[in-house]
Write an enzyme that holds these catalytic residues in place. Sequence first.
Site, mmCIF file in Angstrom:
data_model
loop_
_atom_site.group_PDB
_atom_site.id
_atom_site.type_symbol
_atom_site.label_atom_id
_atom_site.label_comp_id
_atom_site.label_asym_id
_atom_site.label_seq_id
_atom_site.Cartn_x
_atom_site.Cartn_y
_atom_site.Cartn_z
ATOM 1 N N GLU A 179 58.602 -3.543 5.394
ATOM 2 C CA GLU A 179 57.815 -4.286 4.413
ATOM 3 C C GLU A 179 57.819 -5.779 4.705
ATOM 4 O O GLU A 179 56.785 -6.444 4.562
ATOM 5 C CB GLU A 179 58.358 -4.049 2.992
ATOM 6 N N CYS A 189 63.367 -0.965 -0.720
ATOM 7 C CA CYS A 189 64.724 -1.304 -1.147
ATOM 8 C C CYS A 189 64.662 -2.483 -2.121
ATOM 9 O O CYS A 189 63.597 -3.032 -2.406
ATOM 10 C CB CYS A 189 65.593 -1.641 0.070
#
Length: 159
Positions: free
Chosen positions: A59, A87
């Site tokens: 990401e 996360c």
Amino acid sequence: MPYSLEEQTYFMQEALKEAEKSLQKAEIPIGCVIVKDGEIIGRGHNAREESNQAIMHAEMMAINEANAHEGNWRLLDTTLFVTIEPCVMCSGAIGLARIPHVIYGASNQKFGGADSLYQILTDERLNHRVQVERGLLAADCANIMQTFFRQGRERKKNS
């Protein structure tokens, strides 16, 4: 921009291609693409081992590429597709980048920041909330992770 299931599937398959790049490098295989107006403007895959940088998650790489593409830190009107639930760190970055929509494949029961452990993306106490959809190609996304861990066990057994 809302995408049809066919379009969503295509973009998640592109994220899976990114995850495959990580798998080939013995990295945890997570892949991500960021889409705006039907065009992929950012791609990323896990590269922590290769870069020796803890923040080199899929990401984060995709956000950096999309920021450069847009010439702006705000990624308004985008959708982030990622193979595994973001996360905690990546969920924070998604919010800070003002990404309004996240679609992920499989849950992250160990460190999930979107649903599983923490709800950072939808926490009403924060100044930016994200629409979250889960489960797109979940079996495919989980399978590539299982392949990675199986290969790791085999490497340990043979060393």
